[in-house]
Write a protein that holds these residues in place. Structure first.
Motif, PDB file in Angstrom:
ATOM      1  N   ALA A 627     -28.918 -61.513 -43.150  1.00 51.43           N
ATOM      2  CA  ALA A 627     -30.524 -62.294 -44.064  1.00 51.43           C
ATOM      3  C   ALA A 627     -30.891 -63.397 -43.784  1.00 51.43           C
ATOM      4  O   ALA A 627     -31.951 -63.539 -44.072  1.00 51.43           O
ATOM      5  N   LEU A 684     -22.717 -54.621 -33.999  1.00 48.77           N
ATOM      6  CA  LEU A 684     -20.918 -53.924 -34.534  1.00 48.77           C
ATOM      7  C   LEU A 684     -20.982 -55.013 -35.770  1.00 48.77           C
ATOM      8  O   LEU A 684     -19.727 -53.982 -36.810  1.00 48.77           O
ATOM      9  N   GLY A 685     -21.790 -56.013 -36.515  1.00 45.66           N
ATOM     10  CA  GLY A 685     -21.181 -56.336 -37.905  1.00 45.66           C
ATOM     11  C   GLY A 685     -21.439 -55.195 -39.211  1.00 45.66           C
ATOM     12  O   GLY A 685     -20.280 -55.558 -39.932  1.00 45.66           O
ATOM     13  N   PHE A 713     -28.938 -55.564 -48.489  1.00 47.27           N
ATOM     14  CA  PHE A 713     -27.940 -54.668 -48.078  1.00 47.27           C
ATOM     15  C   PHE A 713     -27.029 -54.896 -49.433  1.00 47.27           C
ATOM     16  O   PHE A 713     -26.649 -55.505 -50.106  1.00 47.27           O
TER      17      PHE A 713
END
Ligand code: ADP
Length: 720
Positions: A627, A684-685, A713
């Motif tokens: 964010a 990959l997070g 999210f």
């Protein structure tokens, strides 16, 4: 003569017409009359000892054999009287009563009766009687009495001798009989045995006769009448039996038909056949052979006699009614030879219902067979006691046989079971008991074509012996060879996966230890060099090395983390407050937001208990850093915890550029980076976030910021 007479009554049953039989009967009656007249003219009636009882008296009269007796008494009957006496031979009860009344008149008695001896214990049953006007009808001590209660009478009757108890009150010899008789008889009793075919079947009684003399003085009329009476009774009995027999035949549920084999003409049919086939008896008798054959088939055909002998059974024949309806019958045929004539007796049974039942059964069987075929199941039914095995074609096929060629016993199947499994299967079958009647076994068989197959056999015992062991088993079989092969492949694949997982773990270790160390060294030396280097060009190069090395370290670290999570099946959980975890994360990342002049707004309060692993902080941190990374300076980040039924939904909402609907489904995939725009990241997070959610049996997602620009999210975690 009597035998001939009796035989004449049978003639209609063996094909002689009733009219002819009647004629023969009349001729016989006439002969009897002539015979009796002859006897009367000669004044000496002589009866054979076997057919006429010997008269003996007690008390006043002495026992004498009357056949030796010569008397000068006249015989009182004339021809018309004799003819009228013989009329009862047509078998009517009235005729018998008439003779009894003649005896009554002759002897001047009060009562005259005919008794039949029934059963092995010899009970006297009064069949016919005549009483003088005014005499008591009901009084009868003999009726329904055991003859042994009257030993004197019984012993005489039994030895075919008549009894004349003339003065009953003084007859001391028969005291036991008299006690009973005295209640009904006033002074005398005559008892004359009735004999047929050498056996005593009953007797005639004459009570309180007015006879003045002894039996040996006036016996002839009495003997004559008693003989006529005997004939009448026998004939009545015969006719009764015959009519009963005819009645039974007519009312039989089966169809009965007799045909003359030579003329192919019907000799007799029973009523059941007439009713069902709709032809009258007369129509049957007059039927031409062709129509007869069309109606009942040609069961009297000589060819059957040649091949089957005197009997044959046709279980699949049919009769045709007058109106053309077909009735399926099972017909039992007997060829009879009599007096050089050949007769055919057919007893047929209507099997319409059985046929219908068979049809239903067949349909059911077909359906079951279809169902079994559809399910690719073999069916078997094993009688353990006889080792008889019934099976369908699929079962035979599984074992490499045609249905007809597989031996119908279980022994053959046992021989086909693979050696390694044979003992186990046999012991399972032997162990089946009423308490646990079902079994399910997988085993290999070697088929007739030497093929190895896996079968899944399920069964249930349906019958048991006295010890509770299975005596009949029924079940199905399925060819599971393909399934077994797939299982083998899967197992091999699982082994491979296991190995590759191990490889991944090895790679993860290499990443973490062997790559991270040199990258760390590069980082340290680059920092040292930057401290001592003043040349701007060299410093810029060193800074680029440092930046890329940081990226490499970040990459190795994240990749190792992801690889570790991927190979992990489960996590340890403990109950925590999601609110506290969230606050910790935002607090630790405050320098990051501050550097971008961003505002963090926490919009929840209270306690949010959930069973989680602390790794869940990674999720919150990822959402939060993304964010920050993908939003503009001076914007806000909102942190919420929503109540979503059984779950807590943790959401991080930013005011950044947001994610297009087309990209939303892919952002959680590995290495998927929608907009890089120089933003540091590995791609990959979010893949790690998704895996952590999976390990918590939770879900993740992304949606547009409901309050404007940007995205939200979220992760859902179970409430505790
Ligand atoms: P990265 O290391 O690239 O951030 P992530 O897996 O965390 O990898 O994210 C995948 C991609 O999703 C990012 O590259 C970015 O394009 C997009 N993304 C993630 N979070 C946001 C967000 N808050 N706003 C816009 N895009 C985002």
């Amino acid at each position: 003569m009597f035998v001939i007479f009796i035989f004449s009554t049978l003639l209609p049953y063996i094909g002689i017409s009733s009219n002819t039989a009647l004629m023969i009967q009349l001729i016989l009656i006439f002969c009897v009359c002539i015979f009796v007249i002859y006897l009367s003219v000669n004044y000496s009636l002589t009866f054979s000892k076997t057919s006429v009882p010997v008269i003996s008296g007690i008390s006043l009269s002495q026992a004498k054999d009357t056949s030796n007796h010569s008397s000068n008494h006249s015989f009182r009957y004339e021809l018309p009287e004799i003819t009228s006496l013989l009329s009862p031979l047509s078998g009517r009860e009235a005729g018998i009563i008439n003779i009894l009344s003649q005896i009554g008149e002759l002897t001047g008695c009060t009562r005259c009766s005919v008794y039949e001896l029934q059963g092995t214990v010899k009970i006297a049953k009064r069949k016919y009687f005549w009483v003088k006007n005014g005499a008591d009808v009901r009084k009868d001590v003999l009726h329904n009495s055991l003859m042994k209660s009257f030993p004197w009478i019984f012993s005489s009757i039994n030895s075919k001798k008549s009894v004349y108890m003339k003065d009953i009150l003084t007859a001391k010899e028969a005291i036991s009989d008299l006690k009973l008789l005295q209640t009904q008889v006033n002074n005398s009793l005559i008892a004359i045995p009735m004999i047929d075919d050498g056996d005593v079947f009953g007797f005639i009684t004459v009570e309180d006769s007015q006879m003045t003399g002894s039996l040996e003085e006036e016996p002839y009329d009495l003997i004559f009448l008693s003989e006529i009476l005997r004939l009448a009774v026998v004939q009545k009995q015969f006719i009764d039996d015959l009519s009963l027999f005819k009645n039974l035949v007519n009312r039989s549920n089966d169809y009965i038909i007799v045909v003359d084999r030579n003329s192919s003409k019907v000799l007799d049919v029973n009523e059941t056949l007439c009713t069902q086939i709709e032809y009258s008896r007369t129509e049957f008798m007059a039927m031409e052979p062709d129509l007869l054959m069309d109606t009942v088939g040609n069961f009297w055909n000589g060819a059957f006699f040649e091949t089957c002998g005197s009997h044959y059974l046709d279980v699949d024949s049919s009769f045709r009614t007058k109106t053309g309806k077909r009735i399926p019958v099972e017909i039992n045929v007997t060829f009879i030879e009599h007096d050089d004539s050949q007769y055919v007796l057919a007893v047929a049974r209507n099997i319409t219902e059985r046929k219908e039942r068979d049809l239903i059964l067949q349909k059911t069987r077909d359906r079951v067979e279809l169902a079994l075929n559809g399910a690719d199941l073999g069916m078997w039914d094993w009688d353990v006691v006889t080792d008889e095995l019934v099976f369908n074609s699929r079962w035979a096929e599984m074992l490499g046989y045609q249905a007809a060629s597989l031996p119908p016993n279980f022994k053959t199947i046992v021989e086909m079971i693979h050696e390694q499994e044979k003992e186990r299967v046999i012991s399972v079958l032997r162990g089946i008991r009423q308490s646990s009647p079902s079994f399910e076994e997988e085993f290999r068989v070697t088929t007739r074509n030497n093929e190895s197959k896996w079968l899944l056999v399920r069964g249930k015992a349906t019958e048991f012996d006295d010890e509770g062991k299975a005596s009949r088993l029924t079940g199905t079989a399925m060819d599971i060879t393909q399934r077994k092969l797939s299982e083998d492949h899967l197992k091999q694949y699982a082994d491979k996966l296991q190995r590759s997982n191990e490889m991944k773990e090895l790679f993860t270790d290499i990443l973490r230890h062997d790559l991270l160390n040199p990258a760390g060294n590069i980082k340290g030396f680059t920092e040292l060099l930057l401290e001592i280097e003043n040349n701007e060009q060299k410093r810029s190069m060193l800074e680029r090395i440092q930046k890329n090395d940081d990226k490499l370290i970040d990459m190795i670290d994240t990749a190792a983390k992801f690889a570790k999570l991927e190979s992990q099946d489960e996590l340890e959980f403990s109950i925590m407050d999601l609110g506290i975890l969230l606050r910790n994360v935002t607090e630790s990342l405050r320098p990051m937001t501050e550097s971008r002049k961003m505002n963090t707004v926490i919009r929840f309060s209270g306690t949010y208990r959930s069973a989680v692993n602390t790794i869940v902080e990674e999720v919150f941190a990822n959402f939060f850093t993304n964010a920050v990374k993908y939003s503009y300076e001076n914007t806000s980040i909102f942190i919420d915890i929503f109540d979503d039924g059984g779950m807590w939904k943790v959401a991080v909402t930013d005011q950044g550029e947001g994610i297009s609907d087309a990209d939303k489904p892919y952002v959680f995939d590995r290495f998927k980076r929608v907009t890089k725009k120089g933003v540091k990241g590995t791609g990959l997070g979010l893949a790690i976030v998704k895996r952590i959610a999976e390990l918590h049996s939770g879900d993740v997602g992304v949606e547009n910021n409901p309050d404007g620009k940007g995205s939200r999210f979220w992760i859902s975690l179970k409430k505790a």
